[in-house]
Design a protein around this motif. Structure first.
Motif, PDB file in Angstrom:
ATOM      1  N   THR A 279       0.825  -1.200   0.000  1.00 28.78           N
ATOM      2  CA  THR A 279       0.000   0.000   0.000  1.00 28.78           C
ATOM      3  C   THR A 279       0.865   1.258   0.000  1.00 28.78           C
ATOM      4  O   THR A 279       0.578   2.216  -0.717  1.00 28.78           O
ATOM      5  CB  THR A 279      -0.933   0.002   1.217  1.00 28.78           C
ATOM      6  N   ILE A 280       1.921   1.257   0.786  1.00 27.85           N
ATOM      7  CA  ILE A 280       2.821   2.413   0.822  1.00 27.85           C
ATOM      8  C   ILE A 280       3.480   2.619  -0.543  1.00 27.85           C
ATOM      9  O   ILE A 280       3.551   3.749  -1.041  1.00 27.85           O
ATOM     10  CB  ILE A 280       3.877   2.240   1.933  1.00 27.85           C
ATOM     11  N   ILE A 281       3.932   1.552  -1.170  1.00 26.92           N
ATOM     12  CA  ILE A 281       4.539   1.645  -2.492  1.00 26.92           C
ATOM     13  C   ILE A 281       3.512   2.135  -3.511  1.00 26.92           C
ATOM     14  O   ILE A 281       3.824   2.961  -4.376  1.00 26.92           O
ATOM     15  CB  ILE A 281       5.133   0.286  -2.924  1.00 26.92           C
ATOM     16  N   ALA A 282       2.268   1.662  -3.422  1.00 29.81           N
ATOM     17  CA  ALA A 282       1.219   2.101  -4.347  1.00 29.81           C
ATOM     18  C   ALA A 282       0.934   3.589  -4.202  1.00 29.81           C
ATOM     19  O   ALA A 282       0.723   4.288  -5.196  1.00 29.81           O
ATOM     20  CB  ALA A 282      -0.055   1.292  -4.120  1.00 29.81           C
ATOM     21  N   VAL A 283       0.935   4.088  -2.976  1.00 34.66           N
ATOM     22  CA  VAL A 283       0.707   5.520  -2.753  1.00 34.66           C
ATOM     23  C   VAL A 283       1.858   6.334  -3.346  1.00 34.66           C
ATOM     24  O   VAL A 283       1.630   7.349  -4.015  1.00 34.66           O
ATOM     25  CB  VAL A 283       0.535   5.823  -1.245  1.00 34.66           C
ATOM     26  N   ILE A 284       3.082   5.887  -3.144  1.00 31.45           N
ATOM     27  CA  ILE A 284       4.239   6.603  -3.684  1.00 31.45           C
ATOM     28  C   ILE A 284       4.211   6.602  -5.214  1.00 31.45           C
ATOM     29  O   ILE A 284       4.403   7.645  -5.850  1.00 31.45           O
ATOM     30  CB  ILE A 284       5.556   5.988  -3.155  1.00 31.45           C
ATOM     31  N   ILE A 285       3.940   5.449  -5.816  1.00 29.40           N
ATOM     32  CA  ILE A 285       3.870   5.368  -7.275  1.00 29.40           C
ATOM     33  C   ILE A 285       2.731   6.228  -7.804  1.00 29.40           C
ATOM     34  O   ILE A 285       2.869   6.918  -8.812  1.00 29.40           O
ATOM     35  CB  ILE A 285       3.718   3.902  -7.727  1.00 29.40           C
TER      36      ILE A 285
ATOM     37  N   MET B 271       1.463   8.959  -6.461  1.00 25.56           N
ATOM     38  CA  MET B 271       1.817  10.379  -6.373  1.00 25.56           C
ATOM     39  C   MET B 271       2.817  10.760  -7.457  1.00 25.56           C
ATOM     40  O   MET B 271       2.704  11.830  -8.070  1.00 25.56           O
ATOM     41  CB  MET B 271       2.373  10.706  -4.990  1.00 25.56           C
ATOM     42  N   ILE B 272       3.795   9.912  -7.721  1.00 30.62           N
ATOM     43  CA  ILE B 272       4.777  10.189  -8.770  1.00 30.62           C
ATOM     44  C   ILE B 272       4.090  10.257 -10.128  1.00 30.62           C
ATOM     45  O   ILE B 272       4.319  11.189 -10.899  1.00 30.62           O
ATOM     46  CB  ILE B 272       5.895   9.129  -8.762  1.00 30.62           C
ATOM     47  N   CYS B 273       3.230   9.290 -10.416  1.00 33.92           N
ATOM     48  CA  CYS B 273       2.529   9.287 -11.702  1.00 33.92           C
ATOM     49  C   CYS B 273       1.607  10.483 -11.837  1.00 33.92           C
ATOM     50  O   CYS B 273       1.441  11.020 -12.934  1.00 33.92           O
ATOM     51  CB  CYS B 273       1.725   7.996 -11.867  1.00 33.92           C
ATOM     52  N   PHE B 274       1.001  10.907 -10.754  1.00 35.82           N
ATOM     53  CA  PHE B 274       0.091  12.046 -10.811  1.00 35.82           C
ATOM     54  C   PHE B 274       0.814  13.309 -11.255  1.00 35.82           C
ATOM     55  O   PHE B 274       0.290  14.100 -12.026  1.00 35.82           O
ATOM     56  CB  PHE B 274      -0.563  12.261  -9.447  1.00 35.82           C
ATOM     57  N   PHE B 275       2.036  13.503 -10.778  1.00 36.66           N
ATOM     58  CA  PHE B 275       2.780  14.713 -11.107  1.00 36.66           C
ATOM     59  C   PHE B 275       3.572  14.601 -12.409  1.00 36.66           C
ATOM     60  O   PHE B 275       3.899  15.608 -13.025  1.00 36.66           O
ATOM     61  CB  PHE B 275       3.717  15.107  -9.966  1.00 36.66           C
ATOM     62  N   VAL B 276       3.885  13.390 -12.848  1.00 37.15           N
ATOM     63  CA  VAL B 276       4.715  13.207 -14.032  1.00 37.15           C
ATOM     64  C   VAL B 276       3.875  12.956 -15.289  1.00 37.15           C
ATOM     65  O   VAL B 276       4.169  13.510 -16.350  1.00 37.15           O
ATOM     66  CB  VAL B 276       5.716  12.040 -13.818  1.00 37.15           C
TER      67      VAL B 276
ATOM     68  N   GLU C 286      -1.798   9.078 -20.151  1.00 38.68           N
ATOM     69  CA  GLU C 286      -0.859   8.369 -19.279  1.00 38.68           C
ATOM     70  C   GLU C 286      -1.365   8.328 -17.842  1.00 38.68           C
ATOM     71  O   GLU C 286      -0.920   7.501 -17.057  1.00 38.68           O
ATOM     72  CB  GLU C 286       0.515   9.023 -19.336  1.00 38.68           C
ATOM     73  N   ASN C 287      -2.269   9.215 -17.493  1.00 38.15           N
ATOM     74  CA  ASN C 287      -2.844   9.194 -16.147  1.00 38.15           C
ATOM     75  C   ASN C 287      -3.669   7.945 -15.902  1.00 38.15           C
ATOM     76  O   ASN C 287      -3.989   7.629 -14.757  1.00 38.15           O
ATOM     77  CB  ASN C 287      -3.701  10.431 -15.898  1.00 38.15           C
ATOM     78  N   LEU C 288      -4.030   7.212 -16.954  1.00 36.72           N
ATOM     79  CA  LEU C 288      -4.772   5.965 -16.775  1.00 36.72           C
ATOM     80  C   LEU C 288      -3.960   4.927 -16.006  1.00 36.72           C
ATOM     81  O   LEU C 288      -4.530   4.022 -15.404  1.00 36.72           O
ATOM     82  CB  LEU C 288      -5.201   5.404 -18.134  1.00 36.72           C
ATOM     83  N   ILE C 289      -2.631   5.057 -16.036  1.00 35.65           N
ATOM     84  CA  ILE C 289      -1.787   4.126 -15.280  1.00 35.65           C
ATOM     85  C   ILE C 289      -1.996   4.299 -13.777  1.00 35.65           C
ATOM     86  O   ILE C 289      -1.681   3.422 -12.990  1.00 35.65           O
ATOM     87  CB  ILE C 289      -0.305   4.279 -15.664  1.00 35.65           C
ATOM     88  N   LEU C 290      -2.577   5.421 -13.365  1.00 37.91           N
ATOM     89  CA  LEU C 290      -2.869   5.662 -11.951  1.00 37.91           C
ATOM     90  C   LEU C 290      -3.921   4.706 -11.410  1.00 37.91           C
ATOM     91  O   LEU C 290      -4.049   4.558 -10.200  1.00 37.91           O
ATOM     92  CB  LEU C 290      -3.360   7.098 -11.748  1.00 37.91           C
ATOM     93  N   ILE C 291      -4.664   4.062 -12.281  1.00 33.29           N
ATOM     94  CA  ILE C 291      -5.725   3.159 -11.838  1.00 33.29           C
ATOM     95  C   ILE C 291      -5.154   2.021 -10.998  1.00 33.29           C
ATOM     96  O   ILE C 291      -5.758   1.631  -9.998  1.00 33.29           O
ATOM     97  CB  ILE C 291      -6.501   2.614 -13.054  1.00 33.29           C
TER      98      ILE C 291
ATOM     99  N   THR D 119      -5.238  -0.500  -5.516  1.00 37.00           N
ATOM    100  CA  THR D 119      -4.595  -1.120  -4.354  1.00 37.00           C
ATOM    101  C   THR D 119      -4.959  -0.384  -3.072  1.00 37.00           C
ATOM    102  O   THR D 119      -5.291  -1.005  -2.059  1.00 37.00           O
ATOM    103  CB  THR D 119      -3.068  -1.129  -4.540  1.00 37.00           C
ATOM    104  N   VAL D 120      -4.922   0.927  -3.114  1.00 38.55           N
ATOM    105  CA  VAL D 120      -5.249   1.719  -1.926  1.00 38.55           C
ATOM    106  C   VAL D 120      -6.725   1.591  -1.589  1.00 38.55           C
ATOM    107  O   VAL D 120      -7.099   1.443  -0.416  1.00 38.55           O
ATOM    108  CB  VAL D 120      -4.843   3.192  -2.138  1.00 38.55           C
ATOM    109  N   ILE D 121      -7.601   1.605  -2.590  1.00 37.33           N
ATOM    110  CA  ILE D 121      -9.033   1.455  -2.346  1.00 37.33           C
ATOM    111  C   ILE D 121      -9.332   0.086  -1.749  1.00 37.33           C
ATOM    112  O   ILE D 121     -10.140  -0.044  -0.826  1.00 37.33           O
ATOM    113  CB  ILE D 121      -9.828   1.684  -3.645  1.00 37.33           C
ATOM    114  N   TYR D 122      -8.672  -0.959  -2.247  1.00 41.37           N
ATOM    115  CA  TYR D 122      -8.858  -2.306  -1.704  1.00 41.37           C
ATOM    116  C   TYR D 122      -8.450  -2.364  -0.240  1.00 41.37           C
ATOM    117  O   TYR D 122      -9.126  -2.962   0.588  1.00 41.37           O
ATOM    118  CB  TYR D 122      -8.040  -3.299  -2.536  1.00 41.37           C
ATOM    119  N   ARG D 123      -7.360  -1.714   0.084  1.00 38.40           N
ATOM    120  CA  ARG D 123      -6.892  -1.685   1.470  1.00 38.40           C
ATOM    121  C   ARG D 123      -7.876  -0.930   2.372  1.00 38.40           C
ATOM    122  O   ARG D 123      -8.193  -1.368   3.474  1.00 38.40           O
ATOM    123  CB  ARG D 123      -5.509  -1.028   1.508  1.00 38.40           C
ATOM    124  N   LEU D 124      -8.363   0.220   1.921  1.00 37.45           N
ATOM    125  CA  LEU D 124      -9.335   0.994   2.695  1.00 37.45           C
ATOM    126  C   LEU D 124     -10.637   0.221   2.873  1.00 37.45           C
ATOM    127  O   LEU D 124     -11.236   0.222   3.951  1.00 37.45           O
ATOM    128  CB  LEU D 124      -9.600   2.342   2.034  1.00 37.45           C
TER     129      LEU D 124
END
Length: 61
Positions: free
Chosen positions: A16-22, A24-29, A34-39, A44-49
């Protein structure tokens, strides 16, 4: 591959921590489609929540 591994264990928290970091990086880059890769990290984060709200919150500590 991860049979009988709890989502609230080390691997679930680390993933989950790695998914959040990835995410955030994808959101800004990423730009445009290409933002579709954010899905992937967002799912992963939604599943955890979802797991926390439905199951873990109700467990005795």
């Amino acid at each position: 591959m991860l049979d009988n591994v709890p989502i609230n264990g080390f691997s679930g928290t680390f993933g989950t921590i790695i998914a959040v970091i990835i995410g955030m990086i994808c959101f800004f880059v990423a730009k445009g489609y290409e933002n579709l890769i954010l899905i992937i990290p967002i799912l992963t984060v939604i599943y955890r929540l979802y797991s926390y709200v439905v199951y873990e919150r109700h467990l005795e500590k």
